[in-house]
Motif scaffolding. Structure first.
Motif, short mmCIF file in Angstrom:
data_model
loop_
_atom_site.label_atom_id
_atom_site.label_comp_id
_atom_site.label_asym_id
_atom_site.label_seq_id
_atom_site.Cartn_x
_atom_site.Cartn_y
_atom_site.Cartn_z
N VAL A 201 0.86 -1.45 0.11
CA VAL A 201 -0.02 -0.08 -0.08
C VAL A 201 0.70 1.23 0.11
O VAL A 201 0.69 2.26 -0.67
CB VAL A 201 -0.95 -0.02 1.32
CG1 VAL A 201 -1.55 1.38 1.50
CG2 VAL A 201 -1.98 -1.26 1.19
N ASP A 202 1.90 1.42 0.83
CA ASP A 202 2.75 2.49 0.72
C ASP A 202 3.54 2.82 -0.49
O ASP A 202 3.79 3.76 -0.97
CB ASP A 202 3.94 2.13 2.08
CG ASP A 202 4.84 3.50 2.18
OD1 ASP A 202 4.01 4.28 2.36
OD2 ASP A 202 5.99 3.11 2.34
N GLY A 203 3.83 1.39 -1.14
CA GLY A 203 4.57 1.72 -2.59
C GLY A 203 3.93 2.07 -3.47
O GLY A 203 4.33 2.49 -4.49
N LEU A 204 2.64 1.91 -3.40
CA LEU A 204 1.55 2.62 -4.58
C LEU A 204 1.62 4.15 -4.49
O LEU A 204 1.01 4.81 -5.22
CB LEU A 204 0.22 1.92 -4.21
CG LEU A 204 -0.04 0.75 -4.49
CD1 LEU A 204 -1.31 0.05 -4.09
CD2 LEU A 204 -0.05 0.42 -6.11
N LEU A 205 1.88 4.78 -3.32
CA LEU A 205 1.86 6.27 -3.05
C LEU A 205 3.42 6.82 -3.89
O LEU A 205 4.44 6.48 -3.50
CB LEU A 205 2.03 6.54 -1.86
CG LEU A 205 0.53 6.34 -1.04
CD1 LEU A 205 0.81 6.61 0.59
CD2 LEU A 205 -0.51 6.70 -1.61
N PRO A 206 3.30 7.74 -4.78
CA PRO A 206 4.32 8.29 -5.47
C PRO A 206 5.34 9.06 -4.50
O PRO A 206 4.79 9.71 -3.46
CB PRO A 206 4.04 9.24 -6.33
CG PRO A 206 2.46 8.90 -6.69
CD PRO A 206 2.03 8.29 -5.29
N ARG A 207 6.67 8.88 -4.59
CA ARG A 207 7.61 9.55 -3.84
C ARG A 207 8.52 10.29 -4.42
O ARG A 207 9.13 9.75 -5.55
CB ARG A 207 8.25 8.45 -2.72
CG ARG A 207 8.87 7.44 -3.63
CD ARG A 207 9.32 6.26 -2.30
NE ARG A 207 8.38 5.61 -1.97
CZ ARG A 207 8.44 5.06 -0.91
NH1 ARG A 207 9.24 5.45 -0.03
NH2 ARG A 207 7.19 4.39 -0.60
N PRO A 208 9.19 11.50 -4.03
CA PRO A 208 10.05 12.30 -4.80
C PRO A 208 11.36 11.58 -5.15
O PRO A 208 12.20 11.79 -6.51
CB PRO A 208 10.54 13.53 -4.03
CG PRO A 208 9.16 13.54 -2.85
CD PRO A 208 8.62 12.11 -2.80
N GLU A 209 11.84 10.52 -4.49
CA GLU A 209 13.07 9.92 -4.67
C GLU A 209 13.02 9.05 -6.00
O GLU A 209 14.16 8.70 -6.45
CB GLU A 209 13.45 8.98 -3.34
CG GLU A 209 12.47 7.88 -3.33
CD GLU A 209 13.24 6.84 -2.21
OE1 GLU A 209 14.33 6.61 -2.09
OE2 GLU A 209 12.23 6.20 -1.48
N ILE A 210 12.09 9.03 -6.28
CA ILE A 210 11.97 8.21 -7.84
C ILE A 210 12.49 8.95 -8.85
O ILE A 210 13.28 8.48 -9.65
CB ILE A 210 10.39 7.79 -8.23
CG1 ILE A 210 9.91 6.68 -7.34
CG2 ILE A 210 10.30 7.39 -9.56
CD1 ILE A 210 8.37 6.36 -7.42
N VAL A 211 12.42 10.33 -8.77
CA VAL A 211 13.00 11.16 -9.71
C VAL A 211 14.43 11.68 -9.24
O VAL A 211 15.32 11.74 -10.21
CB VAL A 211 12.18 12.66 -9.82
CG1 VAL A 211 12.76 13.62 -10.81
CG2 VAL A 211 10.79 12.24 -10.24
N THR A 212 14.73 11.91 -8.08
CA THR A 212 15.98 12.21 -7.55
C THR A 212 17.01 11.38 -7.63
O THR A 212 18.28 11.56 -7.69
CB THR A 212 15.92 12.97 -6.06
OG1 THR A 212 15.41 11.81 -5.14
CG2 THR A 212 14.88 14.10 -6.19
N ASN A 213 16.61 9.88 -7.27
CA ASN A 213 17.70 8.81 -7.53
C ASN A 213 17.95 8.35 -8.87
O ASN A 213 16.93 7.66 -9.20
CB ASN A 213 17.06 7.75 -6.54
CG ASN A 213 18.03 6.47 -6.56
OD1 ASN A 213 18.84 6.10 -7.43
ND2 ASN A 213 18.14 5.84 -5.30
N PRO A 214 19.03 8.57 -9.60
CA PRO A 214 19.29 8.24 -10.94
C PRO A 214 19.00 6.83 -11.18
O PRO A 214 18.44 6.25 -12.15
CB PRO A 214 20.69 8.63 -11.28
CG PRO A 214 21.04 9.64 -10.17
CD PRO A 214 20.21 9.20 -8.87
#
Length: 441
Positions: A201-214
């Motif tokens: 359930v937590d993983g279904l929520l978008p997080r900023p690190e997806i963009v900031t972590n290359p």
């Protein structure tokens, strides 16, 4: 003038997939469920492209390295897919053109030819994933060397030729059966891997690190490329026309409604499978300290000892083989649609299939001989990045056409859908430009 012919540089001269056009009867005046039953099929064939072996590679890598954190990318990609496939089926039903024919009839010859080349590259990348995925599955199940498995995949030309002669709905039923086999396999895998529901359930929520972590962003874009498939937009806009619906506004409105239900439900099945692969990788590998698992072969060999269940690896390979064979059927049709639509060139389906398959077999064979399993796995992930880069060149024309009042008439996208469609297109273009910049530099 007929609505189908307004707003185009040239007239549409032939039906898409002429030999099966309007070949599936739609009952007149029947109830909701009987009518829906007649429209079921194209959505499942499109959904196949969203669960092909290329998805497996990116989902396994994402789950093993980053746990459940990229589940939101799988969900967002699936929502993108639902919107774009709706636009594709609406284009086909409203204008009587598939996306390839629409591009040919709208753009100048040089532009249309360029778009055709890009579409062919996308189909070759898709076929490459199918070849490698099927060869890996044959290796895991029967111990066949990768080179032999790759050569065996050429023989599916004969299988497809046989099926095409037996009617379009037979192909749809075979595809549906293989999809439900894959669903059953992964349903079992999820039961035995016992993933954390809270983390899912937590993983279904978008997080900023997806963009900031290359590293995370690279796999996220790969998931996007593996999920939203360029060839599926051409395929869907064509195969919805196999239904014999009324070619007036009322008939088209009804066809769009039922085809959208078929498409949306089918794509949620694809979401379940993609999410299941990532969740399985997260539960079996990431949480047990095996974050280095990044390919299908490693996943197969580690599932059984980690989960302690004998059938885990076997069912994983069976599902992979079913996925590869399913993608073979739909990839062939997409290739035929693209060639006929863009070039107005009709060649025998078996010859078209043979050409496409050889384009994929040669690089796969060379890499398998020179670099073995590791090389083919990296080639599989690379094929998904190539698909992601090609996606914009199918999405932009599709959004442009379906937002054009003259071309679509009463079926033009409403204002909210226009805004949403262009937003999705811009997101896809931006991510692909970033990927290209990152890859070159």
């Amino acid at each position: 003038m007929d609505t189908e012919q307004k707003g185009w540089r040239q007239h549409n001269e032939t039906n898409s997939l002429a030999d099966v056009h309007s070949s599936v009867q739609v009952p007149v005046g029947a109830g909701f469920f009987k009518t829906l039953k007649a429209y079921l099929g194209p959505g499942l064939m499109v959904a196949v492209g969203y669960m092909d072996p290329g998805n497996w590679a990116t989902d396994i890598a994402g789950g093993a390295q980053f746990g459940y954190r990229l589940l939101s990318v799988v969900l967002i990609s699936n929502l993108f897919a639902i919107l774009l496939q709706h636009l594709a089926l609406k284009l086909g039903i409203a204008t009587g053109r598939d996306l390839a024919q629409a591009c040919r009839d709208h753009y100048s010859h040089p532009v249309a030819f360029g778009l055709w080349l890009l579409a062919e590259i996308a189909i070759a990348a898709t076929d490459l994933a199918e070849v490698i995925g099927s060869a890996i599955a044959l290796n895991l199940l029967f111990g066949l060397p990768l080179t032999i498995g790759i050569l065996i995949t050429v023989l599916d030309v004969l299988l497809l030729l046989f099926l095409q002669n037996k009617g379009f709905q037979l192909i749809e039923r075979i595809v549906a059966s293989l999809i439900f086999l894959i669903v059953a396999c992964f349903g079992y895998e999820l039961l035995v891997s016992q993933p954390s529901v809270r983390d899912i359930v937590d993983g279904l929520l978008p997080r900023p690190e997806i963009v900031t972590n290359p590293g995370m962003l690279y796999i996220a874009i790969g998931i996007l490329g593996a999920t939203v498939m360029p060839h599926n937009l051409y395929l869907h806009s064509s195969i919805v026309q196999t239904r014999d619906f009324g070619r007036d506004n009322a008939g088209r409105k009804s066809a769009i409604k039922f085809a959208t239900i078929d498409s949306t439900v089918s794509l949620f099945l694809a979401f379940f499978i993609n999410a299941a692969i990532l969740i399985l990788a997260a539960a079996a590998f990431h949480t047990t300290g095996n974050q280095q698992v990044a390919d299908i072969t490693d996943a197969y060999h580690l599932l059984e000892p980690i989960l302690g269940v004998k059938m885990a690896g076997i069912l994983f390979a069976v599902a992979l083989l079913a996925s590869g064979q399913n993608s073979t059927l739909t990839g062939t049709l997409a290739g035929q649609i693209v060639m006929e639509g863009f070039l107005h060139l009709q060649i025998k389906p078996w010859l078209r299939r043979l050409i496409t398959r050889l384009v994929a077999v040669v690089p796969a064979l060379v890499v398998a001989i020179l670099y073995g399993e590791q090389g083919t796995s990296e080639l599989l992930v690379l094929s998904q990045v190539i698909l992601s880069l090609q996606l914009s060149f199918a999405v932009v024309p599709l959004v442009k056409f379906t937002c054009d009042k003259v071309k679509m008439g009463p079926f033009v996208n409403p204002a909210w859908m226009k805004s949403l469609s262009w937003l999705v297109a811009v997101v896809i273009i931006t991510l692909n430009l970033y990927l290209l910049w990152d890859t070159l530099l």
